[in-house]
Design a protein around this motif. Sequence first.
Motif, mmCIF file in Angstrom:
data_model
loop_
_atom_site.group_PDB
_atom_site.id
_atom_site.type_symbol
_atom_site.label_atom_id
_atom_site.label_comp_id
_atom_site.label_asym_id
_atom_site.label_seq_id
_atom_site.Cartn_x
_atom_site.Cartn_y
_atom_site.Cartn_z
ATOM 1 N N TRP A 91 0.844 -1.193 0.000
ATOM 2 C CA TRP A 91 0.000 0.000 0.000
ATOM 3 C C TRP A 91 0.876 1.239 0.000
ATOM 4 O O TRP A 91 1.976 1.242 0.560
ATOM 5 N N GLU A 92 0.335 2.293 -0.590
ATOM 6 C CA GLU A 92 0.981 3.590 -0.503
ATOM 7 C C GLU A 92 -0.093 4.670 -0.419
ATOM 8 O O GLU A 92 -1.276 4.413 -0.651
ATOM 9 N N SER A 93 0.324 5.857 -0.044
ATOM 10 C CA SER A 93 -0.566 7.016 -0.054
ATOM 11 C C SER A 93 -0.145 7.927 -1.191
ATOM 12 O O SER A 93 1.050 8.141 -1.415
ATOM 13 N N ARG A 94 -1.134 8.472 -1.891
ATOM 14 C CA ARG A 94 -0.838 9.394 -2.990
ATOM 15 C C ARG A 94 -1.119 10.852 -2.606
ATOM 16 O O ARG A 94 -1.038 11.730 -3.449
ATOM 17 N N ASN A 95 -1.470 11.080 -1.345
ATOM 18 C CA ASN A 95 -1.704 12.452 -0.891
ATOM 19 C C ASN A 95 -0.883 12.694 0.373
ATOM 20 O O ASN A 95 0.154 12.071 0.568
ATOM 21 N N GLU A 96 -1.341 13.568 1.257
ATOM 22 C CA GLU A 96 -0.589 13.894 2.470
ATOM 23 C C GLU A 96 -0.862 12.924 3.622
ATOM 24 O O GLU A 96 -0.337 13.101 4.718
ATOM 25 N N THR A 97 -1.684 11.922 3.385
ATOM 26 C CA THR A 97 -1.946 10.917 4.417
ATOM 27 C C THR A 97 -0.683 10.099 4.686
ATOM 28 O O THR A 97 0.025 9.720 3.760
ATOM 29 N N ARG A 98 -0.442 9.830 5.974
ATOM 30 C CA ARG A 98 0.666 8.973 6.381
ATOM 31 C C ARG A 98 0.130 7.966 7.392
ATOM 32 O O ARG A 98 -0.918 8.171 8.003
ATOM 33 N N PHE A 99 0.856 6.868 7.588
ATOM 34 C CA PHE A 99 0.330 5.822 8.457
ATOM 35 C C PHE A 99 1.451 5.111 9.209
ATOM 36 O O PHE A 99 2.635 5.239 8.881
ATOM 37 N N LYS A 100 1.034 4.389 10.249
ATOM 38 C CA LYS A 100 1.953 3.580 11.045
ATOM 39 C C LYS A 100 1.374 2.182 11.208
ATOM 40 O O LYS A 100 0.162 2.026 11.341
ATOM 41 N N LYS A 101 2.247 1.191 11.210
ATOM 42 C CA LYS A 101 1.828 -0.166 11.573
ATOM 43 C C LYS A 101 1.948 -0.270 13.088
ATOM 44 O O LYS A 101 2.974 0.087 13.651
ATOM 45 N N VAL A 102 0.894 -0.749 13.744
ATOM 46 C CA VAL A 102 0.882 -0.787 15.202
ATOM 47 C C VAL A 102 0.804 -2.222 15.701
ATOM 48 O O VAL A 102 0.358 -3.122 14.988
ATOM 49 N N THR A 103 1.244 -2.416 16.937
ATOM 50 C CA THR A 103 1.240 -3.763 17.512
ATOM 51 C C THR A 103 -0.044 -4.049 18.280
ATOM 52 O O THR A 103 -0.318 -5.202 18.613
ATOM 53 N N SER A 104 -0.826 -3.020 18.579
ATOM 54 C CA SER A 104 -2.083 -3.218 19.311
ATOM 55 C C SER A 104 -3.053 -4.055 18.478
ATOM 56 O O SER A 104 -3.067 -3.977 17.244
ATOM 57 N N LYS A 105 -3.886 -4.832 19.156
ATOM 58 C CA LYS A 105 -4.930 -5.571 18.467
ATOM 59 C C LYS A 105 -6.030 -4.610 18.030
ATOM 60 O O LYS A 105 -6.366 -3.672 18.740
ATOM 61 N N TYR A 106 -6.583 -4.881 16.867
ATOM 62 C CA TYR A 106 -7.658 -4.034 16.333
ATOM 63 C C TYR A 106 -8.811 -3.943 17.333
ATOM 64 O O TYR A 106 -9.346 -2.860 17.582
ATOM 65 N N SER A 107 -9.188 -5.058 17.929
ATOM 66 C CA SER A 107 -10.341 -5.085 18.835
ATOM 67 C C SER A 107 -10.079 -4.340 20.139
ATOM 68 O O SER A 107 -11.018 -3.942 20.832
ATOM 69 N N ALA A 108 -8.796 -4.134 20.486
ATOM 70 C CA ALA A 108 -8.458 -3.479 21.751
ATOM 71 C C ALA A 108 -8.582 -1.968 21.682
ATOM 72 O O ALA A 108 -8.613 -1.304 22.717
ATOM 73 N N ILE A 109 -8.640 -1.402 20.477
ATOM 74 C CA ILE A 109 -8.731 0.049 20.305
ATOM 75 C C ILE A 109 -10.189 0.396 20.052
ATOM 76 O O ILE A 109 -10.720 0.135 18.970
ATOM 77 N N THR A 110 -10.846 0.969 21.056
ATOM 78 C CA THR A 110 -12.289 1.166 20.969
ATOM 79 C C THR A 110 -12.733 2.617 21.011
ATOM 80 O O THR A 110 -13.872 2.918 20.673
ATOM 81 N N ASN A 111 -11.852 3.535 21.458
ATOM 82 C CA ASN A 111 -12.244 4.939 21.568
ATOM 83 C C ASN A 111 -11.121 5.851 21.102
ATOM 84 O O ASN A 111 -10.028 5.391 20.771
ATOM 85 N N THR A 112 -11.400 7.141 21.083
ATOM 86 C CA THR A 112 -10.434 8.093 20.543
ATOM 87 C C THR A 112 -9.167 8.180 21.388
ATOM 88 O O THR A 112 -8.083 8.432 20.859
ATOM 89 N N THR A 113 -9.289 7.965 22.687
ATOM 90 C CA THR A 113 -8.090 7.967 23.530
ATOM 91 C C THR A 113 -7.201 6.781 23.211
ATOM 92 O O THR A 113 -5.976 6.920 23.074
#
Length: 288
Positions: A201-223
Amino acid sequence: MKKVKLLFLMAAIAVGTFVFQSCNDKEKVDPKPPTMNFLGGVGYTSSDVTIGVGTPFTIGITANHSSKMKNFKVTLSTDGGVALPVLDSSINTENLTYSLTDVAASTVGVTKQYSFTVTDKDGLSTTITITITAATTSSTLIESTTDVKGKPFRVWHIKGPNSGAFDLLNGNALTIDDPNSEKDIVDSTAIAEIKTWPARWESRNETRFKKVTSKYSAITNTTDLQNAWNNSGTNELRFYTGIKKDDVFIFKLRNDPSKLVLVGITDVVNTGEVDNLDYVQFIFKKAP
């Protein structure tokens, strides 16, 4: 009056513990100051962060030196005010571990800056700081698993007949002919790679991203989302090769720190044929 203020400050901090150990009794001389770093990983806040008012957090540090360190101090400055002492302790060790648990301020926008200073017997010192900013109470993330037609989200092989890009801001699949300014995710396959699709994957605009070690289900809110972003290093990616099922990414859309999107990979299909029908399937969550 100063003693009263100090006692009040100490009472406001829930937990502060430190552990040290001495390697030997012989003093060494080192012209360099001690080394000190924040502890990272699950349960620790290791960089400047904005969290909900009253939200608890834990800061951990480690300090090391080739000769014995003699003093360790912790101070707290609230909203840019005078730094008041939290801890001022004599030590006699080459290795120090310390943790402090507190809560974010009760007023939105108020900051707490903690400074940690360790000094050796020759007066050489090292200081590190971290700032916790109180924000509005966390919002529950809204999850999207399928498009308006009930089909799973997919970014297909860019050279094939299907949608090879995606607009995470609006939740739309895009084609190769759509504007790059809307392409937060694009399948990045060069002509020379058609036989060996790279799942990149790549971004063609100003979007940038990180690969994280947290489980998807563990991240439930904005904090949770903000903390996972902050604790995933400083390297913001434009490209990532070799995407696999169950990988988790956080995207910062269009260079806007307030627009974070959690993306979980649910399938990666490489047909093994030169049919350009390979794809990455995903779901995502973001603030309401």
